[in-house]
Scaffold this motif. Structure first.
Motif, PDB file in Angstrom:
ATOM      1  N   HIS A 523       3.513  -2.816   3.000  1.00 53.72           N
ATOM      2  CA  HIS A 523       3.788  -3.270   1.630  1.00 53.72           C
ATOM      3  C   HIS A 523       3.835  -4.798   1.607  1.00 53.72           C
ATOM      4  O   HIS A 523       4.183  -5.448   2.602  1.00 53.72           O
ATOM      5  N   CYS A 524       3.457  -5.356   0.481  1.00 54.00           N
ATOM      6  CA  CYS A 524       3.528  -6.808   0.331  1.00 54.00           C
ATOM      7  C   CYS A 524       5.000  -7.237   0.367  1.00 54.00           C
ATOM      8  O   CYS A 524       5.818  -6.701  -0.389  1.00 54.00           O
ATOM      9  N   PRO A 525       5.349  -8.196   1.226  1.00 57.26           N
ATOM     10  CA  PRO A 525       6.752  -8.625   1.296  1.00 57.26           C
ATOM     11  C   PRO A 525       7.201  -9.376   0.044  1.00 57.26           C
ATOM     12  O   PRO A 525       8.405  -9.527  -0.186  1.00 57.26           O
ATOM     13  N   ALA A 526       6.233  -9.819  -0.795  1.00 63.01           N
ATOM     14  CA  ALA A 526       6.600 -10.577  -1.995  1.00 63.01           C
ATOM     15  C   ALA A 526       6.779  -9.684  -3.217  1.00 63.01           C
ATOM     16  O   ALA A 526       7.758  -9.808  -3.958  1.00 63.01           O
ATOM     17  N   CYS A 527       5.840  -8.737  -3.437  1.00 63.51           N
ATOM     18  CA  CYS A 527       5.887  -7.922  -4.659  1.00 63.51           C
ATOM     19  C   CYS A 527       6.009  -6.435  -4.384  1.00 63.51           C
ATOM     20  O   CYS A 527       6.057  -5.633  -5.319  1.00 63.51           O
ATOM     21  N   ASP A 528       6.017  -6.024  -3.117  1.00 64.25           N
ATOM     22  CA  ASP A 528       6.167  -4.632  -2.688  1.00 64.25           C
ATOM     23  C   ASP A 528       4.957  -3.761  -3.031  1.00 64.25           C
ATOM     24  O   ASP A 528       5.041  -2.535  -3.028  1.00 64.25           O
ATOM     25  N   GLU A 529       3.834  -4.383  -3.331  1.00 63.83           N
ATOM     26  CA  GLU A 529       2.607  -3.622  -3.578  1.00 63.83           C
ATOM     27  C   GLU A 529       2.208  -2.861  -2.304  1.00 63.83           C
ATOM     28  O   GLU A 529       2.283  -3.391  -1.192  1.00 63.83           O
ATOM     29  N   LEU A 530       1.789  -1.598  -2.471  1.00 64.32           N
ATOM     30  CA  LEU A 530       1.292  -0.825  -1.337  1.00 64.32           C
ATOM     31  C   LEU A 530      -0.065  -1.382  -0.918  1.00 64.32           C
ATOM     32  O   LEU A 530      -1.033  -1.321  -1.672  1.00 64.32           O
ATOM     33  N   LEU A 531      -0.124  -1.925   0.288  1.00 69.30           N
ATOM     34  CA  LEU A 531      -1.348  -2.561   0.767  1.00 69.30           C
ATOM     35  C   LEU A 531      -2.170  -1.645   1.671  1.00 69.30           C
ATOM     36  O   LEU A 531      -3.382  -1.547   1.525  1.00 69.30           O
ATOM     37  N   VAL A 532      -1.508  -1.019   2.643  1.00 67.97           N
ATOM     38  CA  VAL A 532      -2.191  -0.107   3.567  1.00 67.97           C
ATOM     39  C   VAL A 532      -1.398   1.193   3.616  1.00 67.97           C
ATOM     40  O   VAL A 532      -0.228   1.191   4.006  1.00 67.97           O
ATOM     41  N   GLU A 533      -2.038   2.282   3.206  1.00 69.29           N
ATOM     42  CA  GLU A 533      -1.401   3.594   3.269  1.00 69.29           C
ATOM     43  C   GLU A 533      -1.936   4.341   4.485  1.00 69.29           C
ATOM     44  O   GLU A 533      -3.150   4.436   4.685  1.00 69.29           O
ATOM     45  N   ILE A 538      -4.614   7.659  10.648  1.00 71.63           N
ATOM     46  CA  ILE A 538      -5.596   7.673   9.562  1.00 71.63           C
ATOM     47  C   ILE A 538      -5.195   6.686   8.473  1.00 71.63           C
ATOM     48  O   ILE A 538      -4.062   6.710   7.997  1.00 71.63           O
ATOM     49  N   ILE A 539      -6.110   5.817   8.090  1.00 74.57           N
ATOM     50  CA  ILE A 539      -5.878   4.888   6.994  1.00 74.57           C
ATOM     51  C   ILE A 539      -6.388   5.531   5.705  1.00 74.57           C
ATOM     52  O   ILE A 539      -7.579   5.751   5.531  1.00 74.57           O
ATOM     53  N   ARG A 540      -5.453   5.845   4.810  1.00 73.62           N
ATOM     54  CA  ARG A 540      -5.829   6.497   3.555  1.00 73.62           C
ATOM     55  C   ARG A 540      -6.191   5.492   2.471  1.00 73.62           C
ATOM     56  O   ARG A 540      -6.956   5.799   1.569  1.00 73.62           O
ATOM     57  N   LYS A 541      -5.610   4.318   2.555  1.00 72.07           N
ATOM     58  CA  LYS A 541      -5.911   3.294   1.557  1.00 72.07           C
ATOM     59  C   LYS A 541      -5.845   1.939   2.228  1.00 72.07           C
ATOM     60  O   LYS A 541      -4.933   1.657   2.994  1.00 72.07           O
ATOM     61  N   MET A 542      -6.833   1.088   1.962  1.00 72.68           N
ATOM     62  CA  MET A 542      -6.841  -0.280   2.478  1.00 72.68           C
ATOM     63  C   MET A 542      -6.950  -1.229   1.296  1.00 72.68           C
ATOM     64  O   MET A 542      -7.979  -1.310   0.629  1.00 72.68           O
ATOM     65  N   GLY A 543      -5.843  -1.905   0.999  1.00 73.30           N
ATOM     66  CA  GLY A 543      -5.821  -2.786  -0.163  1.00 73.30           C
ATOM     67  C   GLY A 543      -5.959  -4.256   0.155  1.00 73.30           C
ATOM     68  O   GLY A 543      -5.895  -5.092  -0.750  1.00 73.30           O
ATOM     69  N   VAL A 544      -6.115  -4.590   1.434  1.00 75.04           N
ATOM     70  CA  VAL A 544      -6.252  -5.986   1.842  1.00 75.04           C
ATOM     71  C   VAL A 544      -7.671  -6.204   2.335  1.00 75.04           C
ATOM     72  O   VAL A 544      -8.163  -5.452   3.180  1.00 75.04           O
ATOM     73  N   GLY A 545      -8.332  -7.216   1.828  1.00 75.39           N
ATOM     74  CA  GLY A 545      -9.683  -7.525   2.257  1.00 75.39           C
ATOM     75  C   GLY A 545      -9.700  -8.537   3.384  1.00 75.39           C
ATOM     76  O   GLY A 545      -8.675  -8.888   3.977  1.00 75.39           O
ATOM     77  N   ALA A 546     -10.876  -9.033   3.690  1.00 81.22           N
ATOM     78  CA  ALA A 546     -11.027  -9.997   4.780  1.00 81.22           C
ATOM     79  C   ALA A 546     -10.282 -11.306   4.508  1.00 81.22           C
ATOM     80  O   ALA A 546      -9.953 -12.042   5.433  1.00 81.22           O
TER      81      ALA A 546
END
Length: 562
Positions: A523-533, A538-546
């Protein structure tokens, strides 16, 4: 397809040799008992390179059907839907079917179903299914002991042979059923049992075969439908008398039994996830051959002989050089081959681990040089007993560095053969040199799981950097460490909460997938957005790019991102 010849390969070779000596076709024919014109025919085949035992011919596709060369029209459907009709037809085939080949006509194959004289309803049912599924009409052939349904069409016969085997001992469940929908599996099993099994009034179902592979496949399908199967193996006499004549028989037969009525009493304890079957005994047998350790998705468990098997823990690797029971003898391997294997497997990173890679740092660098050149990231997985010199040597070729922080107790570390001060010093040196660093602590009840010790570990890591991820993982009893209890999900969650309270931004509970809530994810330490599930590995969601940015608040997320 095989080419039928009236002459053996040796006789055809003799014709070629005699021709080379200048003998006439008449003289050659007399020696073989053949006419001169036949000898000239063979000579022509030899000259054109066509005197082979086997030839290759393509399928003939005609509209929605296909057939083999020289096979009468029409062919069989080019595509077949896996519906309940086809499933029932294959079930009857596994029970009572076979493919018969004629030795004198090597490319002729007959699809055959054999029933008792009293089973006329099954004869009619199979005939109807052949028309509906393959659009072929069958013949009914009365024999002394059976009533047969036959289809004299090689394409149909070889289709069934490829899907399920040709004869009784070589039969197997077509693989397509293992992932089929429930109605399809039910149709297959119902037909199989009608053809070669028995249903009892109390819900018991049994079926017997001489094919071990078929028995295990049927048992697996029964388990897939929610029925606990039993499988019995029985040694049989090599010969038996049937209708006054002696016949050979298979040495073993296999009987599969299950109950479709859950009220039947069985010696089994059923939980939400497992059938717990009492063991009658434990025995050992000598075995020579390959042994496989599989890795499967999600919870990493699989069935072997219908026992639930968990993937082996790391001792298979760490003890390979000192314990023969590990069964994983080392293999000679070049750096180039390792990198090639990584590419073949679709990997993005090459890592060095086990036993302790610091003692073979030169080897790691040799591999990492080639891995970097091939576009891979690199990682070092270590116990943390490093020196400044080796870290300086590794740094140009190493992106990531993982350290096992086993305990914060010097006494505990000395029990393991280490010194806690050396490990803590390495944690600081790795961070100072700019490696991407992550820390793992295996939480072992009764050894390092007290709140005081976990808090001490978390506070130390935070004093180096609050950006360092801390992974707390679950211990399970294995190898020679079976005294301590297994780690519970609640204990891991509490360790994560201690890490977060100490100021660490990224704390994870590992190797208990689906049982630790949000602590598997990033989770993002600033806004708590789910970044990697995640779920386990198994990675179900990848919300961070390069770019490494949170997509919601654009905060820079530390790490190595691709």
């Amino acid at each position: 397809y095989r080419v039928p010849w009236g002459l053996s390969p040796e006789e055809r070779a003799g014709i070629a040799e005699a021709t080379a000596r200048g003998e006439s076709s008449r003289l050659i024919g007399i020696s073989l008992g053949k006419s001169a014109s036949y000898v000239r025919h063979i000579r022509s085949k030899l000259a054109r390179g066509l005197a082979t035992n086997v030839r290759t011919g393509g399928l003939l596709v005609e509209g929605d059907t296909l057939r083999f060369p020289n096979e009468h029209r029409p062919g069989v459907p080019a595509t077949l839907p896996l519906d309940e009709d086809l499933a029932r037809l294959l079930g009857y085939y596994c029970a009572e079917g076979s493919v018969i080949s004629n030795k004198n006509r090597p490319n002729s194959h007959v699809l055959n179903f054999s029933f008792g004289h009293c089973e006329t309803a099954l004869v009619e049912e199979v005939s109807r299914l052949l028309v509906r599924s393959l659009d072929v009409k069958a013949a009914h052939v009365g024999r002394s002991t059976t009533l047969a349904v036959t289809v004299n069409k090689s394409s149909a016969a070889l289709l069934f042979k490829s899907l399920a085997g040709a004869h009784a001992a070589g039969k197997h469940v077509p693989r397509v059923f293992f992932n089929a929908r429930r109605p399809i599996v039910e149709a297959f099993l119902d037909a199989y049992v009608e053809g070669d099994g028995h249903r009892y009034a109390n819900g018991k179902v049994s079926a017997t075969t001489v094919s071990r592979e078929l028995a295990y496949g049927v048992a697996w399908l029964a388990l897939k439908l929610g029925y606990l199967p039993s499988l019995y193996e029985t040694a049989m006499p090599e010969q038996a008398t049937i209708q006054g004549r002696m016949v050979n028989r298979a040495p073993r037969q296999y009987t599969v039994v299950w109950y479709e009525n859950s009220a039947a009493k069985r010696k089994v304890v059923e939980t939400e996830d497992f059938y717990l079957v009492p063991l009658r005994g434990i025995s050992f047998i000598d075995y020579e051959g390959d042994v496989y350790n599989m890795e499967v998705e999600e919870e990493h468990n699989y069935l072997a002989g219908f026992f639930a098997i968990s993937n082996c823990q790391n001792w298979l690797t760490s003890q390979a050089l000192r314990d023969d029971s590990a069964g994983t003898a080392p293999r000679a391997m070049s750096a180039e081959r390792l990198v090639s294997m990584a590419r073949e497997c679709g990997a993005k990173m090459v890592g060095s681990s086990y036993n302790e890679p610091l003692i073979t740092a030169e080897w790691a660098v040799e591999v990492f040089r080639k891995a970097r050149a091939a576009g891979f990231k690199t990682a070092f997985i270590s116990n943390g007993n490093a020196t400044p010199q080796v870290l300086d040597y590794l740094r140009p070729w190493t992106d990531c560095y993982k350290i096992d922080l086993k305990t914060m107790s010097d006494r505990g570390y000395r029990q393991l053969g280490g010194v806690v001060g050396n490990i803590l010093e390495t944690v600081g040196m790795v961070h100072e040199r700019g490696f991407w660093e992550e820390i793992v602590t295996l939480v072992i009840p009764g050894f390092n799981d007290s709140e005081e010790e976990l808090r001490s570990a978390a506070e130390f890591i935070a004093s180096v950097s609050t950006d360092i991820p801390w992974h707390v993982t679950a211990f399970h009893q294995d190898y020679k460490m079976t005294e301590n209890a297994n780690t519970s999900p609640e204990q891991l969650i509490r360790a994560c909460e201690i890490g977060r309270a100490a100021g660490l931004k990224f704390v994870y509970a590992g190797n208990l997938p689906g049982r630790v809530g949000r602590w598997e994810n990033t989770h993002c330490p600033a806004c708590d957005e789910l970044l990697v599930e995640r779920y386990g590995y198994i990675i179900r969601k990848m919300g961070v790019g390069a770019d490494g940015l949170c997509p919601k608040c654009r905060t820079k997320i530390p790490g190595v991102w691709a």
